[in-house]
Scaffold this motif. Structure first.
Motif, PDB file in Angstrom:
ATOM      1  N   VAL A 177      -5.275  -5.765  14.420  1.00  0.00           N
ATOM      2  CA  VAL A 177      -4.310  -6.355  13.502  1.00  0.00           C
ATOM      3  C   VAL A 177      -3.241  -5.294  13.229  1.00  0.00           C
ATOM      4  O   VAL A 177      -3.545  -4.223  12.704  1.00  0.00           O
ATOM      5  N   ARG A 178      -1.997  -5.591  13.626  1.00  0.00           N
ATOM      6  CA  ARG A 178      -0.883  -4.658  13.452  1.00  0.00           C
ATOM      7  C   ARG A 178       0.064  -5.251  12.419  1.00  0.00           C
ATOM      8  O   ARG A 178       0.558  -6.365  12.596  1.00  0.00           O
ATOM      9  N   ILE A 179       0.313  -4.496  11.369  1.00  0.00           N
ATOM     10  CA  ILE A 179       1.168  -4.950  10.280  1.00  0.00           C
ATOM     11  C   ILE A 179       2.406  -4.055  10.240  1.00  0.00           C
ATOM     12  O   ILE A 179       2.286  -2.835  10.111  1.00  0.00           O
ATOM     13  N   ARG A 180       3.574  -4.680  10.362  1.00  0.00           N
ATOM     14  CA  ARG A 180       4.837  -3.944  10.270  1.00  0.00           C
ATOM     15  C   ARG A 180       5.633  -4.498   9.097  1.00  0.00           C
ATOM     16  O   ARG A 180       5.823  -5.709   8.999  1.00  0.00           O
ATOM     17  N   VAL A 181       6.081  -3.605   8.233  1.00  0.00           N
ATOM     18  CA  VAL A 181       6.876  -3.985   7.078  1.00  0.00           C
ATOM     19  C   VAL A 181       8.168  -3.190   7.132  1.00  0.00           C
ATOM     20  O   VAL A 181       8.149  -1.968   7.287  1.00  0.00           O
TER      21      VAL A 181
ATOM     22  N   THR B 169      -3.618  -7.099   1.607  1.00  0.00           N
ATOM     23  CA  THR B 169      -4.643  -7.724   0.771  1.00  0.00           C
ATOM     24  C   THR B 169      -4.493  -9.238   0.683  1.00  0.00           C
ATOM     25  O   THR B 169      -5.489  -9.949   0.650  1.00  0.00           O
ATOM     26  N   ILE B 170      -3.250  -9.745   0.665  1.00  0.00           N
ATOM     27  CA  ILE B 170      -3.086 -11.196   0.508  1.00  0.00           C
ATOM     28  C   ILE B 170      -2.419 -11.865   1.706  1.00  0.00           C
ATOM     29  O   ILE B 170      -2.445 -13.080   1.800  1.00  0.00           O
ATOM     30  N   GLY B 171      -1.846 -11.075   2.606  1.00  0.00           N
ATOM     31  CA  GLY B 171      -1.115 -11.662   3.730  1.00  0.00           C
ATOM     32  C   GLY B 171      -1.951 -11.938   4.961  1.00  0.00           C
ATOM     33  O   GLY B 171      -1.642 -12.817   5.753  1.00  0.00           O
ATOM     34  N   ILE B 172      -3.032 -11.184   5.126  1.00  0.00           N
ATOM     35  CA  ILE B 172      -3.897 -11.390   6.287  1.00  0.00           C
ATOM     36  C   ILE B 172      -4.876 -12.506   5.941  1.00  0.00           C
ATOM     37  O   ILE B 172      -5.589 -12.421   4.948  1.00  0.00           O
TER      38      ILE B 172
ATOM     39  N   ASP C  67       0.752  -8.966  13.818  1.00  0.00           N
ATOM     40  CA  ASP C  67       0.337  -9.281  15.190  1.00  0.00           C
ATOM     41  C   ASP C  67      -1.176  -9.138  15.282  1.00  0.00           C
ATOM     42  O   ASP C  67      -1.729  -8.108  14.902  1.00  0.00           O
ATOM     43  N   VAL C  68      -1.828 -10.159  15.792  1.00  0.00           N
ATOM     44  CA  VAL C  68      -3.282 -10.121  16.001  1.00  0.00           C
ATOM     45  C   VAL C  68      -3.529 -10.303  17.489  1.00  0.00           C
ATOM     46  O   VAL C  68      -3.040 -11.264  18.093  1.00  0.00           O
TER      47      VAL C  68
END
Length: 119
Positions: free
Chosen positions: A94-98, A46-49, A72-73
């Motif tokens: 858009v790939r988000i890894r946490v 919600t706030i990082g992209i 990663d975009v």
């Protein structure tokens, strides 16, 4: 003799109850860690992209509250394109890894439609 048998049954019951409670406690702890990881991933989404106008291909990384993240975009589908396409939008993956402090990993992928650059 009957008292000894009764005490043995009580001891076995207490050990069994303790084992069940220990397993449930571990399960609750694992669930709490998973919920915290998912909350960190949700917050990042919600706030990082960045907004569409600022989103660019590439990789960005960071850390917040012990959780390391990577965004990663890249172009969706790699090198493929729509022949003779006259669309104003291009899909971007858009790939988000946490990664949590305990090494648990969340990997979320989504697609954003980006304004196509004039070619």
């Amino acid at each position: 003799m009957e008292v000894l048998v009764a005490l043995a049954l009580v001891a076995v019951s207490i050990v069994a109850i303790g084992a069940v409670m220990g397993g449930k406690t571990r399960g609750v702890r694992n669930l709490e860690h998973h919920v915290a990881l998912m909350q960190a991933a949700r917050t990042l989404m919600t706030i990082g992209i960045p907004p569409r106008a600022q989103l660019r291909s590439g990789t960005s990384t960071g850390q917040a509250e012990g959780y390391r993240w990577t965004i990663d975009v890249s172009a969706l589908g790699g090198d493929w394109s729509v022949p003779e396409g006259n669309t104003p939008w291009a899909p971007e993956l858009v790939r988000i890894r946490v990664k949590s402090p305990g090494a648990a990993l969340s990997d979320i992928r989504t697609v954003r439609l980006m304004p196509r650059s004039p070619e």
